[in-house]
Structure formats: C-alpha cells, structure tokens
Design a protein around this motif. Sequence first.
Motif, short mmCIF file in Angstrom:
data_model
loop_
_atom_site.label_atom_id
_atom_site.label_comp_id
_atom_site.label_asym_id
_atom_site.label_seq_id
_atom_site.Cartn_x
_atom_site.Cartn_y
_atom_site.Cartn_z
N ALA A 29 0.71 -1.30 0.21
CA ALA A 29 -0.12 -0.02 0.05
C ALA A 29 0.83 1.13 -0.01
O ALA A 29 0.51 2.18 -0.67
N VAL A 30 1.90 1.31 0.83
CA VAL A 30 2.96 2.37 0.84
C VAL A 30 3.42 2.46 -0.60
O VAL A 30 3.42 3.50 -1.01
N PHE A 31 3.89 1.44 -1.11
CA PHE A 31 4.67 1.54 -2.32
C PHE A 31 3.69 2.20 -3.53
O PHE A 31 3.94 2.97 -4.39
N LEU A 32 2.55 1.57 -3.43
CA LEU A 32 1.34 2.13 -4.48
C LEU A 32 1.24 3.74 -4.20
O LEU A 32 1.06 4.21 -5.23
N SER A 33 0.97 4.09 -2.94
CA SER A 33 0.53 5.36 -2.69
C SER A 33 1.94 6.51 -2.87
O SER A 33 1.57 7.57 -3.22
N THR A 34 3.11 5.82 -3.11
CA THR A 34 4.07 6.80 -3.21
C THR A 34 4.69 6.52 -4.62
O THR A 34 5.86 7.06 -4.86
N SER A 35 3.94 5.67 -5.37
CA SER A 35 4.62 5.44 -6.81
C SER A 35 4.34 6.64 -7.71
O SER A 35 4.39 6.36 -8.93
N ASN A 36 3.45 7.48 -7.52
CA ASN A 36 3.02 8.54 -8.25
C ASN A 36 3.93 9.60 -8.36
O ASN A 36 5.04 9.84 -7.62
N ASP A 37 3.48 10.84 -8.99
CA ASP A 37 4.60 11.92 -8.96
C ASP A 37 4.40 12.74 -7.67
O ASP A 37 3.24 12.88 -7.44
N ALA A 38 5.50 13.24 -7.39
CA ALA A 38 5.51 14.13 -6.17
C ALA A 38 4.99 15.51 -6.44
O ALA A 38 5.31 16.18 -7.70
N VAL A 39 4.09 16.29 -5.80
CA VAL A 39 3.23 17.50 -6.34
C VAL A 39 3.90 18.40 -4.95
O VAL A 39 3.94 18.10 -3.76
N TYR A 40 4.53 19.44 -5.54
CA TYR A 40 5.23 20.59 -4.75
C TYR A 40 4.20 21.69 -4.97
O TYR A 40 3.79 22.14 -6.20
N LYS A 41 4.17 22.66 -3.97
CA LYS A 41 3.23 23.79 -4.00
C LYS A 41 3.80 24.85 -3.15
O LYS A 41 4.88 24.62 -2.25
N VAL A 42 3.78 26.01 -3.61
CA VAL A 42 4.07 27.35 -2.96
C VAL A 42 3.70 27.77 -1.55
O VAL A 42 2.34 27.75 -1.44
N PHE A 43 4.43 27.93 -0.67
CA PHE A 43 3.83 27.99 0.68
C PHE A 43 4.64 29.62 0.98
O PHE A 43 5.63 29.81 0.77
N ASN A 44 3.92 30.55 1.72
CA ASN A 44 4.52 31.99 2.02
C ASN A 44 3.88 32.05 3.44
O ASN A 44 2.65 32.06 3.52
N ASP A 45 4.70 32.41 4.38
CA ASP A 45 4.36 32.59 5.78
C ASP A 45 4.57 33.85 6.40
O ASP A 45 4.19 33.95 7.49
N THR A 46 5.23 34.75 5.65
CA THR A 46 5.33 35.95 6.21
C THR A 46 4.40 37.04 5.60
O THR A 46 4.26 38.23 6.06
N SER A 47 4.14 37.03 4.29
CA SER A 47 3.35 38.27 3.69
C SER A 47 2.43 37.31 2.46
O SER A 47 2.47 36.48 2.20
N GLU A 48 1.71 38.19 2.06
CA GLU A 48 0.75 37.88 0.94
C GLU A 48 1.50 37.48 -0.42
O GLU A 48 2.26 38.35 -0.78
N PHE B 186 2.03 16.37 -1.79
CA PHE B 186 1.50 14.88 -1.55
C PHE B 186 1.90 14.23 -3.12
O PHE B 186 2.45 14.77 -3.79
N TYR B 187 1.70 13.01 -3.01
CA TYR B 187 2.01 12.04 -4.18
C TYR B 187 0.61 11.93 -4.91
O TYR B 187 -0.42 11.75 -4.41
N GLY B 188 0.66 12.51 -6.27
CA GLY B 188 -0.58 12.50 -7.01
C GLY B 188 -0.37 12.88 -8.37
O GLY B 188 0.77 12.62 -9.25
N GLY B 189 -0.93 13.87 -8.88
CA GLY B 189 -0.94 14.52 -10.12
C GLY B 189 -2.18 13.79 -10.99
O GLY B 189 -3.03 13.09 -10.73
N VAL B 190 -2.09 14.07 -12.29
CA VAL B 190 -3.06 13.83 -13.25
C VAL B 190 -2.76 12.69 -14.09
O VAL B 190 -3.26 12.71 -15.47
N THR B 191 -1.88 12.01 -13.79
CA THR B 191 -1.16 11.07 -14.85
C THR B 191 -2.17 9.86 -14.91
O THR B 191 -3.00 9.70 -14.03
N ALA B 192 -2.06 9.19 -16.09
CA ALA B 192 -2.82 8.06 -16.34
C ALA B 192 -2.83 7.00 -15.24
O ALA B 192 -3.96 6.32 -14.93
N TYR B 193 -1.71 6.80 -14.73
CA TYR B 193 -1.42 6.00 -13.64
C TYR B 193 -2.26 6.20 -12.42
O TYR B 193 -3.28 5.46 -11.67
N HIS B 194 -2.52 7.53 -12.25
CA HIS B 194 -3.19 7.94 -10.98
C HIS B 194 -4.69 7.58 -10.96
O HIS B 194 -5.40 7.37 -10.00
#
Length: 621
Positions: A291-310, A341-349
């Motif tokens: 289950a862990v291998f399946l859940s982490t076998s997709n593409d890693a998704v990174y997002k922008v975080f900002n904690d001091t200003s808009e 998270f691990y995800g994305g819009v690939t066909a595998y997902h």
Amino acid sequence: MNKPFLFYFNIIKCASPLVLLEFQCPTKQICVNKCPDQYLTYQNARRQTKDFDYYKQFCVPGFNNPSPVPCVLHPSVARRCLPAINTKKGVIMVGNDTTFEDGMGKRRNVTELVEGAKKANVVLEARQLAMKIFEDYTVSWYWIIIGLVIAMVFSLIFVVLLRFLAAIMIWVMIVLVILVLGYGIVHCYMEYARLKGEDGSDVSLKDLGFQTDLRVYLHLKQTWLAFMIILCIMEVIIILLLIFLRKRILIAIALIKEASRAIGYIMTSLVFPLCTFFLVCLCIAYWASTAVFLSTSNDAVYKVFNDTSECDYAGQTCIPETFNMTNITKKCPDARCLFTFYGGVTAYHKYLIVFQIYNAFMFFWLANFVIALGQVTLAGAFASYYWAFKKPDDMPAFPLFSSFGRALRYHTGSMAFGSLILAIVQIIRVLLEYLDHRLKAAENKFAKFLLTCLKCCFWCLEKFIKFLNRNAYIMIAIYGTNFCTSAKNAFFLLMRNIIRVAVLDKVTDFLLFLGKLLIVGSVGILAFFFFTQRIDVVRDTAPPLNYYWVPILTVIMGSYLIAHGFFSVYAMCVDTLFLCFCEDLERNDGSPERPYYMSPELSEILLKGSLESSKSADSQG
C-alpha cells in the motif's frame, strides 16, 4: 522555563494546508512569559510610544523594519496565545470590532480568525496528545511487556489447571467473575459517593466538551455512575444466564473436560496459534508495504507556501529544481516550494484506487487462508483424538504435524475457495464503508437508508459465512471432502441437531468467554493499581505518566488477545468434538456391532443431557 506560552504573530496563517501537512502553523511563533492583554495593533503601538515597549516583547528581531506585525488581544488556551473571541447579539467579535487589520494593510473578518484559531487549536492539541502518548509508551513499554507476560502466565496456568480440574475451575471461574464485577460496582459507588459533595464534580459532559486528558472525566461523578450502571447490567445478565443455564452448564463442563483430555494428548496445539499469528503478521506487513509503495509510486506534487506576507502564487504547483530561478522568488522573497502529496493527473493516478482495492482484497484473501489453515490443522488433530477407538493408543504419533501436512497437501484448494468467498464479502463491506464516508455530506436520505441496510446485511452475511466456513473446515479435516460438500454436510448436520447446538456448543462458548473475561479483568485491575501508584510496595517503581490509561488500555487489549489465543484452541477443540459427537450419534447406536467412539464419561452425560433436551423440546412443541 520562564516563557511557557506560545504566541502566534498571524493566526490566520494557521488556516493554511501546511498545518495539516506538517502539523505546523506557518507563521512566526515565539515563547513569551505571558500573553498580550491589550487590544492594539502594531501601527497603534508605534503611535502610542508608551505601549511600544510592551509590544516589543512579542515581536521578532527586526521589529523596527517597515513591515507591520498584527497583534491583537490574546488569552491563554492550552499554553498558547489565541485570540480573545466573544459573541455579542450573535456577532463574533475581537474586542469591540467585527474586523481586524491583518498587518498587510487589509481588513479581515473576525470569522476567518475564529476558523483559523479552531483549526490550529485542534491540530496542535492532537499533536500534543500524540506526543504525550508516545512519551508514556517510552517510559512504560517494559512494564507493558511484563503485564502481557503475566497475562500469558495466567492463561497458561488456567489452561493447565483446566486440564486436570475442569469442573472445579469452571465453578471457581464463575464465582471469581461475579466477585470481580461486584468489586467493580462497589469501587465505582465509593468513587461516586466521594465526589458527590465536591465542587465541580457535577459538570455535565455537554458543557465540559471533549478533553484530551481523560483524567478530567474521572473527577466527574457522572462518569463513575455510568461505569457502575454498566457493571450492574453485566452482573445481572451473567447471574440470570447462570440461573437459567445451571443444568446446561453441567453438560458443557463434560464437553470441556473431554476437550481438556484431547488438548492434554496434543499439548503442541496450545502454541500453534503463535504460528497462525506470525503468518497473519506477514500478511499485514505485505499489505502495508504494498500500500505504501502504491501510494508513493506517483509523481510528487510541490506547492508554493508563504508565511510572512501575501503572495499571489501561494498554493500553486512548483518545481523545486527551478523554483529559485522563477519570478516567484522575486515577487515573494519568503516563498518556499514544499512537498505536498503524491498524486497528479497522470494516467496511472486514475487506476491507483483500483490497485489499492485489489491490494486490500488480496490481504483479506491471504489472511483468511492463514486462519483457515490453522482451523483445519487443529480440527484434524482433535478429530484424530475423537475417532481413535482406544485413546490415545490409536492416535498418530504427531497428530498436529500430521494434520498440518494433510491440510497443505490435500485441502489447499478447499481452504482457498472458502477464504475467497469470505474475502469477497469483506471487500464489499470495505467499499460500502468508503461510500458511506463519501456520502456523509449528501442530503439524500433514501441513499443513506439503502446504504445502512446494505451494511447491515453484509455484516450478517459475513458472520454467517465465518460460522459456516469454520464448521466446513472441520468436516474437511474429518472426511477430506471438498469445500462445497463439507459446507453442505456441516450445515444440515447442525440443523438436525439445532437443540444440541444451542444447549451444548453455545453454553460452552459462554463459559470460555467468562474465562477470558476473568483473565483480562484480573490483569486489568492489577495494571490499574500499579500504574496509578496505589500499591504501596511498588509506589516508587511505577513510571511517571501523562495519561495512566495509555498503558492500562494497552495491557487490557493485549491480555485479551493473549487469552483469546489460548482459549481459541479450546473453542476449536469443543466445536470439533461437538460435530464429531453429532456424527457419531448418526453413524453408530452404541451396540457391540456399532459402538460409539466417544469416551464413556462423555457418553454418559451427553447422551443423558441430549435426551432431556429432546423431551423438553417435544413437550414445548
């Protein structure tokens, strides 16, 4: 040590997804000696120089730089400075305002502040609770192991004594269960009487709300009253069952005596559940790793975080390797590209959920097959005892190992087929639970009603299939027939002896349950007195704990699993001997030409009890 409170510079940031991903609120936080008690903002503090030094203690180095920091009235909640929220005529307010300045030149509604504070408080309290529970395990793990060893010793001693003193042990067990429950009732009443006159002990659970420290509930008299009522109900039910089943208990004791003799000749059966437990652990490890291998076998998704200003780019996807070369870092210098998270819009997902369902199905199938292997092995060993005309001379030299070899060589297909049927029902139940979780927000009452009915029906179906499989495996071990034939023969054999099933088999199961209850109750009481430091001899030995219920519940649950492992052998032996007894009655009549295979002691009391039950049923009919 002199700054016990945690101050958040912008509580709105706690509503960020980063709180759920990293259990961390993405805003500046410092430790202070007390929370601020003035409703002022940074700008007002600069204008009113007399308050400037007051607010300076709540600000990070570089307070004098132009970027403002929002500071509003903060009370102390769980050693954290959170906004002082009040309601007036149904309107949520901070101080006397329904809006506040967020330090970025924008006015925000106080409702956003409340939601952010709630999310931060829930997540932080959950994290704090988890850390305290982990600390309790680190200081008490060896005492927990000692408690589980004591439970194992108690179970082994009980089973050994049951081999030689079955009747005495059963009655002693019944009396001790009644006494243990009686002591629990008396103890709950004493605690209830002690708290009856104390202040704060009559707070309702609705007003108290959920508390992470469960010791708070033990200071309420309603808690002990509820415990006392539950124990009284259990005591009354057990006493009534014993009164109405007193004659049946004598018959069940004879069956337990015969099971004790069988186990006495096959002592290795007591440790065989360890083999089954080990194989089930392997199945769990295989499922979890897959289950862990399946859940982490997709593409890693990174997002922008900002904690001091808009930042207009906050929440957008990014690439860590090229992030520093983009315009984002120029417009938002404090922005970071973090893993989400691990995800994305690939066909595998799209097929990932299908793979996870298939993995869960295979886990159920393998686990049920391992359990079936254990049941067929034990049933074959105990059947070899019953059908030995001269016991134990006619028994195989190693009945358990012989039965294990036969199960693997001849009955693998039957066990796999029975496990497959059960696994299909179980995976359908999992899918129904998943649908129920997804449809919680739906307003379609008919869909909820239909889903509830399906869940109930498949729960009953699973219980029936487990019962049928267990008896089918016994018939497989006796005759070597395939699964369908064995299930049909076992079902009709039980239907032809339905009165004996109710009288003997279920009463015996009830007595064995009392044995498990006695062992769990005894170890649980011992663990309670030890971890609450109520035993003077070992008062200094008990480890200091945040929540003493953590090791106590762990010991209780572990003790039940250990006791269940030992008594499951007895339960399988009783079920096998019972089916063999019913089959023996139909195949033989006790004449010299067709003598019974049951022992003389079992023949005397079981045949007499069965005859009395038949007469009673005929008279009622």
